[in-house]
Design an enzyme around this catalytic site. Sequence first.
Site, PDB file in Angstrom:
ATOM      1  N   GLU A 194     -10.413   0.497  10.173  1.00 58.15           N
ATOM      2  CA  GLU A 194      -9.568  -0.028  11.253  1.00 58.15           C
ATOM      3  C   GLU A 194     -10.158   0.294  12.630  1.00 58.15           C
ATOM      4  O   GLU A 194      -9.453   0.266  13.625  1.00 58.15           O
ATOM      5  CB  GLU A 194      -8.158   0.552  11.120  1.00 58.15           C
ATOM      6  CG  GLU A 194      -7.441   0.060   9.866  1.00 58.15           C
ATOM      7  CD  GLU A 194      -6.053   0.659   9.694  1.00 58.15           C
ATOM      8  OE1 GLU A 194      -5.066  -0.097   9.744  1.00 58.15           O
ATOM      9  OE2 GLU A 194      -5.948   1.882   9.511  1.00 58.15           O
ATOM     10  N   ASN A 239      -1.809   1.528  11.601  1.00 62.47           N
ATOM     11  CA  ASN A 239      -2.618   2.349  12.501  1.00 62.47           C
ATOM     12  C   ASN A 239      -3.255   1.451  13.555  1.00 62.47           C
ATOM     13  O   ASN A 239      -3.613   0.309  13.258  1.00 62.47           O
ATOM     14  CB  ASN A 239      -3.774   3.000  11.724  1.00 62.47           C
ATOM     15  CG  ASN A 239      -3.405   4.362  11.160  1.00 62.47           C
ATOM     16  OD1 ASN A 239      -2.412   4.978  11.549  1.00 62.47           O
ATOM     17  ND2 ASN A 239      -4.218   4.851  10.241  1.00 62.47           N
ATOM     18  N   SER A 265      -7.653   8.334   6.811  1.00 67.43           N
ATOM     19  CA  SER A 265      -7.771   7.016   6.180  1.00 67.43           C
ATOM     20  C   SER A 265      -9.171   6.433   6.410  1.00 67.43           C
ATOM     21  O   SER A 265      -9.728   5.776   5.533  1.00 67.43           O
ATOM     22  CB  SER A 265      -6.703   6.071   6.726  1.00 67.43           C
ATOM     23  OG  SER A 265      -6.769   6.022   8.124  1.00 67.43           O
ATOM     24  N   LYS A 291      -0.111   7.984  19.207  1.00 70.09           N
ATOM     25  CA  LYS A 291      -0.667   7.885  17.845  1.00 70.09           C
ATOM     26  C   LYS A 291      -2.098   7.322  17.899  1.00 70.09           C
ATOM     27  O   LYS A 291      -2.971   7.746  17.145  1.00 70.09           O
ATOM     28  CB  LYS A 291       0.246   7.001  16.977  1.00 70.09           C
ATOM     29  CG  LYS A 291      -0.225   6.850  15.527  1.00 70.09           C
ATOM     30  CD  LYS A 291      -0.060   8.134  14.746  1.00 70.09           C
ATOM     31  CE  LYS A 291      -0.641   8.178  13.347  1.00 70.09           C
ATOM     32  NZ  LYS A 291      -0.745   7.018  12.543  1.00 70.09           N
ATOM     33  N   ALA A 329       1.544   9.511   2.382  1.00 70.99           N
ATOM     34  CA  ALA A 329       1.727   8.997   1.016  1.00 70.99           C
ATOM     35  C   ALA A 329       0.377   8.577   0.472  1.00 70.99           C
ATOM     36  O   ALA A 329      -0.511   8.188   1.240  1.00 70.99           O
ATOM     37  CB  ALA A 329       2.676   7.808   1.027  1.00 70.99           C
ATOM     38  N   GLY A 359       0.850  -1.192   0.000  1.00 77.49           N
ATOM     39  CA  GLY A 359       0.000   0.000   0.000  1.00 77.49           C
ATOM     40  C   GLY A 359       0.881   1.236   0.000  1.00 77.49           C
ATOM     41  O   GLY A 359       2.099   1.149  -0.250  1.00 77.49           O
ATOM     42  N   ALA A 360       0.272   2.383   0.306  1.00 80.42           N
ATOM     43  CA  ALA A 360       1.013   3.638   0.240  1.00 80.42           C
ATOM     44  C   ALA A 360       2.229   3.628   1.173  1.00 80.42           C
ATOM     45  O   ALA A 360       3.349   3.966   0.757  1.00 80.42           O
ATOM     46  CB  ALA A 360       0.086   4.795   0.593  1.00 80.42           C
ATOM     47  N   ASN A 392      -9.561  16.682   7.978  1.00 80.57           N
ATOM     48  CA  ASN A 392      -9.015  16.686   9.345  1.00 80.57           C
ATOM     49  C   ASN A 392      -9.076  18.078   9.970  1.00 80.57           C
ATOM     50  O   ASN A 392      -9.366  18.232  11.156  1.00 80.57           O
ATOM     51  CB  ASN A 392      -7.562  16.200   9.338  1.00 80.57           C
ATOM     52  CG  ASN A 392      -7.438  14.750   8.896  1.00 80.57           C
ATOM     53  OD1 ASN A 392      -8.449  14.089   8.655  1.00 80.57           O
ATOM     54  ND2 ASN A 392      -6.220  14.253   8.787  1.00 80.57           N
ATOM     55  N   ASN A 418      -9.892   9.964  13.159  1.00 83.67           N
ATOM     56  CA  ASN A 418     -10.448   9.033  12.174  1.00 83.67           C
ATOM     57  C   ASN A 418     -11.977   8.901  12.252  1.00 83.67           C
ATOM     58  O   ASN A 418     -12.665   9.152  11.252  1.00 83.67           O
ATOM     59  CB  ASN A 418      -9.739   7.676  12.264  1.00 83.67           C
ATOM     60  CG  ASN A 418      -8.275   7.779  11.851  1.00 83.67           C
ATOM     61  OD1 ASN A 418      -7.668   8.822  12.035  1.00 83.67           O
ATOM     62  ND2 ASN A 418      -7.712   6.735  11.296  1.00 83.67           N
TER      63      ASN A 418
HETATM   64  O1  PAF Z   1      -5.194   7.448   9.565  1.00 88.59           O
HETATM   65  C1  PAF Z   1      -4.874   8.594   9.175  1.00 88.59           C
HETATM   66  O2  PAF Z   1      -5.502   9.195   8.345  1.00 88.59           O
HETATM   67  C2  PAF Z   1      -3.606   9.213   9.740  1.00 88.59           C
HETATM   68  O3  PAF Z   1      -3.046   8.311  10.674  1.00 88.59           O
HETATM   69  C3  PAF Z   1      -3.777  10.593  10.388  1.00 88.59           C
HETATM   70  C4  PAF Z   1      -2.530  10.907  11.184  1.00 88.59           C
HETATM   71  C5  PAF Z   1      -4.998  10.629  11.279  1.00 88.59           C
HETATM   72  C6  PAF Z   1      -3.838  11.687   9.355  1.00 88.59           C
HETATM   73  O4  PAF Z   1      -4.929  11.653   8.516  1.00 88.59           O
END
Ligand code: PAF
Length: 308
Positions: A271, A108, A259, A189, A135, A16-17, A207, A197
């Site tokens: 996820e 993630n 994402s 994180k 990415a 993936g990216a 975001n 998310n």
């Molecule tokens: O999952 C995501 O999109 C990324 O981890 C983040 C840091 C929230 C940025 O969009």
Amino acid sequence: MNMNLFETKIGILGAGAIGQLIGFQLHQAGAHLNFIHKYDYSCDEVVNFTDLDRNEHQYQIRALTASDPLVKRLKLIIVCVKAYHVVDAIKGIEPFIAKDCHIVLLHNGLGPHLEISQYLKANQGLSLGTTSQGATRDFKWSVTRTGKGLTQLGHCIGQPLNADLKQLLLAAIPNSEWTDEILPSLWYKLAVNSVINPLTAINSCKNGSLAHQDYSNTIQDIISELMLVAEHEKLPIERTLVHDRVHEVIKLTQNNYSSMHQDIAHQRQTEIDYINGYLVKLAHKHQIHIPTNKKLLDSIRLLSQQRQ
Ligand code: PAF
């Protein structure tokens, strides 16, 4: 650095990216790189990569099927698949990898590492990592780097990663560091993902919209509940740092769609079970209530069902 290291083969599972981004960075650093793919044949592939200055690069890699004898020669495998594929991906390669192969998980959310230990042999080891590099995958073997960001890696269980390989990883990935305490870093994180998310997916926004006053109470509640769970898990994380990190990422990635927003929009699996769902699972274990995270988990599950 030991020069034989460049003969040492590194595998990436998950093209993936992020997999292709790390792959390009390792390739640039001179590492001998292979991807492992899900198909039952091995083949050569030309990979396209666009850097932050819009320069285009092309290089060739070999995509290996898990049973290819070359897989046994890999000393390090970096697993970049989505959280919900990690355990099956490890089970799929486990019979074919070297007895001293080291595995790094880069995804993630949290949770799969707890299940992986049962598949590791005595001389194998597991490290975990998190990256805020950006990415996007343009098509199958083509990725564009969209943002700089910190990458943190650290030991989790079993044999530690060989010092030369660790040095190669840190030299290849810009703005990367090895930390002795990787779990607290992963929780910072986790906090970022627990806020950004689901809220961006439910409210269908970028975001940056989360910086609006309307979201501040919900964000405070998500963070308070995460802090409560972290306390029960005896994790040394600080509320002010969590709060600052969440707001910093909202600002740095203000023009991005998260994402999970993209997963919902494209009707893909999310996820959520490894983000807010992981917190809900731990809260259940400790018999504490985290209603805001539970509500977000339920809303994303419902949205996923409605989009099917
Ligand atoms: O999952 C995501 O999109 C990324 O981890 C983040 C840091 C929230 C940025 O969009």
